[in-house]
Scaffold this motif. Structure first.
Motif, PDB file in Angstrom:
ATOM      1  N   UNK A  12      64.680  29.295  19.108  1.00 16.62           N
ATOM      2  CA  UNK A  12      65.585  28.342  19.676  1.00 16.62           C
ATOM      3  C   UNK A  12      64.730  26.975  20.251  1.00 16.62           C
ATOM      4  N   UNK A  13      63.655  27.469  21.120  1.00 21.39           N
ATOM      5  CA  UNK A  13      62.894  26.531  21.543  1.00 21.39           C
ATOM      6  C   UNK A  13      62.134  25.673  20.757  1.00 21.39           C
ATOM      7  N   UNK A  14      61.953  25.970  19.574  1.00 22.18           N
ATOM      8  CA  UNK A  14      61.130  25.409  18.466  1.00 22.18           C
ATOM      9  C   UNK A  14      61.922  24.108  17.889  1.00 22.18           C
ATOM     10  N   UNK A  15      63.147  24.449  18.092  1.00 24.38           N
ATOM     11  CA  UNK A  15      64.160  23.180  17.330  1.00 24.38           C
ATOM     12  C   UNK A  15      64.466  22.442  18.566  1.00 24.38           C
ATOM     13  N   UNK A  16      64.086  22.400  19.891  1.00 23.07           N
ATOM     14  CA  UNK A  16      64.475  21.495  20.756  1.00 23.07           C
ATOM     15  C   UNK A  16      63.770  20.206  20.468  1.00 23.07           C
ATOM     16  N   UNK A  17      64.316  19.228  20.986  1.00 24.84           N
ATOM     17  CA  UNK A  17      63.679  17.726  21.107  1.00 24.84           C
ATOM     18  C   UNK A  17      63.056  17.647  22.530  1.00 24.84           C
ATOM     19  N   UNK A  18      61.743  17.561  22.738  1.00 25.98           N
ATOM     20  CA  UNK A  18      61.212  17.586  23.984  1.00 25.98           C
ATOM     21  C   UNK A  18      61.524  16.202  24.798  1.00 25.98           C
ATOM     22  N   UNK A  19      61.953  14.963  24.010  1.00 27.56           N
ATOM     23  CA  UNK A  19      62.378  14.052  24.695  1.00 27.56           C
ATOM     24  C   UNK A  19      63.839  14.067  25.352  1.00 27.56           C
ATOM     25  N   UNK A  43      59.450  23.818  31.064  1.00 26.05           N
ATOM     26  CA  UNK A  43      58.785  23.067  30.041  1.00 26.05           C
ATOM     27  C   UNK A  43      59.687  22.646  29.005  1.00 26.05           C
ATOM     28  N   UNK A  44      60.801  23.258  28.924  1.00 25.91           N
ATOM     29  CA  UNK A  44      61.730  23.234  27.733  1.00 25.91           C
ATOM     30  C   UNK A  44      63.201  22.490  28.222  1.00 25.91           C
ATOM     31  N   UNK A  45      63.476  22.960  29.260  1.00 23.59           N
ATOM     32  CA  UNK A  45      64.823  22.661  29.982  1.00 23.59           C
ATOM     33  C   UNK A  45      64.858  22.103  31.322  1.00 23.59           C
ATOM     34  N   UNK A  72      60.175  28.692  47.087  1.00 26.42           N
ATOM     35  CA  UNK A  72      59.512  28.527  45.568  1.00 26.42           C
ATOM     36  C   UNK A  72      59.446  27.430  45.192  1.00 26.42           C
ATOM     37  N   UNK A  73      60.975  27.107  44.762  1.00 24.14           N
ATOM     38  CA  UNK A  73      61.303  25.816  43.920  1.00 24.14           C
ATOM     39  C   UNK A  73      60.655  24.750  44.607  1.00 24.14           C
ATOM     40  N   UNK A  74      60.603  24.579  45.961  1.00 24.55           N
ATOM     41  CA  UNK A  74      59.939  23.214  46.664  1.00 24.55           C
ATOM     42  C   UNK A  74      58.304  23.253  46.360  1.00 24.55           C
ATOM     43  N   UNK A  75      57.852  24.466  46.195  1.00 28.97           N
ATOM     44  CA  UNK A  75      56.294  24.685  46.045  1.00 28.97           C
ATOM     45  C   UNK A  75      55.752  24.331  44.733  1.00 28.97           C
ATOM     46  N   UNK A  76      56.606  24.943  43.658  1.00 26.82           N
ATOM     47  CA  UNK A  76      56.205  24.733  42.050  1.00 26.82           C
ATOM     48  C   UNK A  76      56.358  23.487  41.773  1.00 26.82           C
ATOM     49  N   UNK A  77      55.564  23.185  40.729  1.00 26.09           N
ATOM     50  CA  UNK A  77      55.589  21.878  39.953  1.00 26.09           C
ATOM     51  C   UNK A  77      56.109  21.982  38.546  1.00 26.09           C
ATOM     52  N   UNK A  78      57.066  21.139  38.174  1.00 23.05           N
ATOM     53  CA  UNK A  78      57.866  21.598  36.744  1.00 23.05           C
ATOM     54  C   UNK A  78      57.654  19.936  36.081  1.00 23.05           C
ATOM     55  N   UNK A  79      57.774  20.559  34.801  1.00 20.64           N
ATOM     56  CA  UNK A  79      57.756  19.286  33.775  1.00 20.64           C
ATOM     57  C   UNK A  79      59.076  18.591  33.715  1.00 20.64           C
TER      58      UNK A  79
END
Length: 212
Positions: A12-19, A43-45, A72-79
């Motif tokens: 499923x992830x392989x079919x996602x559009x990164x943009x 990284x994908x969602x 935790x959400x406040x500390x982590x970095x996300x794409x």
């Protein structure tokens, strides 16, 4: 034949559009279990993390885990963006469904009912906020059956017209990575699943070990 949910997720992830990352409603049971899941999926969602766990006992434990999740959400970095949403904490809802199954062993019918309660809320919340998918962090635990959890999720997906993101997050060393991230971020790792009955079971097990 058992499904390979990780393989389904990879496809499923392989079919996602990164943009144009889709919107995922991620139900979380606690910060430690969500750590790897957030690192992986963000990284994908675009993620809305739903903290909905009316099973947790006592109330102080619930609020401690809830606060830890937000920290935790406040500390982590996300794409991609990750936001937090707290569900209603109403333990009566859990006790009603657990009635008659109080003495069931862990992973028995009481737990199945608890999974249904939380995945049902995840599905209807996902639909209400317009998410593309929903899933749960629960499959990261070595003690939880990914097939049972995905099967429950699939039924609610059909009922509410919202796609389930297949998962078995313990794969790819997901559980091991969650322990590493818990240490990295100094997370509180509870020693029982969450409900009063799992706490009693844990304490009884400790006492049995002391007596031997």
């Amino acid at each position: 034949m058992n499904k390979n949910y990780q393989r389904e997720l990879d496809a499923l992830i392989a079919k996602l559009e990164p943009s144009s990352p889709p919107h995922l409603l991620l139900h979380s049971c606690c910060a430690p279990c969500s750590s790897y899941t957030l690192e992986y999926l963000s990284r994908y969602f675009r993620i809305t993390l739903l903290y909905y766990n009316p099973n947790i006992f006592p109330a102080e434990e619930y609020y401690r885990r809830c606060e830890e999740q937000q920290t935790l959400i406040g500390k982590m970095s996300f794409l991609n963006p990750v936001s937090f949403l707290e569900g209603k904490y109403d333990p009566k809802t859990f006790y009603k469904l657990a009635k008659g199954f109080e003495n069931e062993p862990e992973c028995g019918e009481r737990c199945t009912r608890c999974y249904k309660l939380r995945l049902h809320e995840a599905a209807i919340t996902a639909r209400s906020i317009g998410a593309d998918y929903f899933t749960t962090t629960l499959t990261i635990s070595p003690h939880k059956d990914a097939h049972r959890l995905n099967s429950i999720g699939e039924r609610f997906a059909k009922q509410y017209g919202i796609a389930l993101l297949p998962s078995d997050f313990k794969k790819k060393n997901g559980f091991k990575r969650s322990i590493e991230l818990s240490q990295e971020y100094g997370l509180y790792r509870q020693d029982y699943c969450g409900c009063e009955f799992s706490k009693i079971s844990r304490e009884k097990s400790e006492n049995d070990n002391i007596c031997k």
